[in-house]
Structure formats: structure tokens, C-alpha cells
Write a protein that holds these residues in place. Structure first.
Motif, PDB file in Angstrom:
ATOM      1  N   ARG A  40       0.922  -1.155   0.021  1.00 28.43           N
ATOM      2  CA  ARG A  40       0.100  -0.086   0.031  1.00 28.43           C
ATOM      3  C   ARG A  40       0.985   1.196  -0.048  1.00 28.43           C
ATOM      4  O   ARG A  40       0.479   2.302   0.597  1.00 28.43           O
ATOM      5  N   CYS A  77      -1.661   6.039  -6.474  1.00 20.71           N
ATOM      6  CA  CYS A  77      -3.004   5.946  -6.485  1.00 20.71           C
ATOM      7  C   CYS A  77      -3.243   5.525  -8.179  1.00 20.71           C
ATOM      8  O   CYS A  77      -3.000   6.304  -8.802  1.00 20.71           O
ATOM      9  N   MET A  90      -3.371   4.924   1.652  1.00 15.00           N
ATOM     10  CA  MET A  90      -3.628   4.074   0.418  1.00 15.00           C
ATOM     11  C   MET A  90      -4.538   2.886   0.832  1.00 15.00           C
ATOM     12  O   MET A  90      -4.343   2.047   1.765  1.00 15.00           O
ATOM     13  N   SER A  91      -5.702   2.704   0.054  1.00 10.00           N
ATOM     14  CA  SER A  91      -6.430   1.472   0.110  1.00 10.00           C
ATOM     15  C   SER A  91      -6.465   0.501  -0.958  1.00 10.00           C
ATOM     16  O   SER A  91      -5.784   1.148  -2.172  1.00 10.00           O
ATOM     17  N   ARG A  92      -7.138  -0.499  -0.933  1.00 20.11           N
ATOM     18  CA  ARG A  92      -7.106  -1.246  -2.162  1.00 20.11           C
ATOM     19  C   ARG A  92      -8.247  -1.390  -2.818  1.00 20.11           C
ATOM     20  O   ARG A  92      -9.368  -1.882  -2.031  1.00 20.11           O
ATOM     21  N   GLN A 108      -4.188  -0.338  -5.981  1.00 20.75           N
ATOM     22  CA  GLN A 108      -4.037   0.629  -4.869  1.00 20.75           C
ATOM     23  C   GLN A 108      -4.805   1.937  -5.396  1.00 20.75           C
ATOM     24  O   GLN A 108      -4.507   2.552  -6.555  1.00 20.75           O
ATOM     25  N   CYS A 138      -6.111   5.862  -3.414  1.00 20.42           N
ATOM     26  CA  CYS A 138      -6.319   6.817  -2.074  1.00 20.42           C
ATOM     27  C   CYS A 138      -7.586   6.353  -1.706  1.00 20.42           C
ATOM     28  O   CYS A 138      -8.514   6.359  -2.393  1.00 20.42           O
TER      29      CYS A 138
END
Ligand SMILES: [Zn+2]
Ligand SMILES: [Zn+2]
Length: 110
Positions: free
Chosen positions: A16, A20, A37-39, A53, A55
Motif C-alpha cells: 500500500r 494511486c 492508500m487502500s486497495r 491501489q 487513495c
């Protein structure tokens, strides 16, 4: 069958710290990234499917865009305020109701 659990070790260990995807694709036009940062899961029902990935700020937009891409032409969106349906299933039920005729045309049980 395995349950849809994202809080497992494999999921947590996915990187992560990259860029983005929205920022990578659209640059400044998409506005600045915000949040951690997320997925995003390509297939949310399958935790082992591909993910990328994104944001937190752009994640909601990605979800909206993906739905628009995958839904049939003429599909009506839930007109309610964001957050009205606490769960995804509520939103889906709302839109099924709105699109009853379209679903019947498509031969999908509503
Ligand atoms: Zn972003
Ligand atoms: Zn609704």
C-alpha cells in the motif's frame, strides 16, 4: 467455500505504498490524493481477485465509475443521499426496484 474476509494476513501484506491508480491515470485532473492508500477489489465477492491501489479520496469515485461501466444502458441510479443505504444490499435492492421494468426487459428476475 472461503468467506469474504479482507482482514487476513495475505490481504494485510499486499503493498500500500505505491501510486494511486486514479492519480496515475488522470494526473492533476482528478485532484490531489488524500487519505491513506487502500486497495480496490476488481471483484469484491472474491478476496483473492486482483486489486489495485487507490487513495481513500479517489476510492469512492472508482466505485462509482466501475458501477457505471458494468451496469446495463439505461440503468437508473439510486437517487438518495450518500449514506442513506447503510449496506450495499440496501442500495442494490433500491436500484432493483427503480429498474424493475429494465430488469424485466433484460429477462432478469427482479
Ligand atoms: Zn488518489
Ligand atoms: Zn436508494
Amino acid at each position: 467455500m472461503e468467506k469474504t474476509v479482507y482482514d487476513n494476513r495475505r490481504w494485510r501484506e499486499l503493498p500500500r505504498d505505491g501510486e494511486c491508480v486514479v492519480s496515475f491515470l488522470f494526473g492533476e485532473a482528478a485532484g490531489p490524493c488524500r487519505g491513506h492508500m487502500s486497495r480496490h477489489h476488481v471483484n469484491p465477492d472474491d478476496p483473492r481477485s486482483r486489486s489495485f491501489q487507490v487513495c481513500v479520496r479517489h476510492h469512492n469515485r472508482v466505485q462509482a465509475i466501475v458501477r457505471r461501466l458494468l451496469d446495463p444502458p439505461g440503468w437508473k441510479r439510486c437517487p438518495h443521499k450518500w449514506g442513506t443505504h447503510r449496506y450495499r444490499s440496501g442500495l442494490e435492492a433500491c436500484e432493483r426496484e427503480l429498474n424493475r421494468e429494465l430488469l424485466e426487459e433484460l429477462g432478469v428476475a427482479a
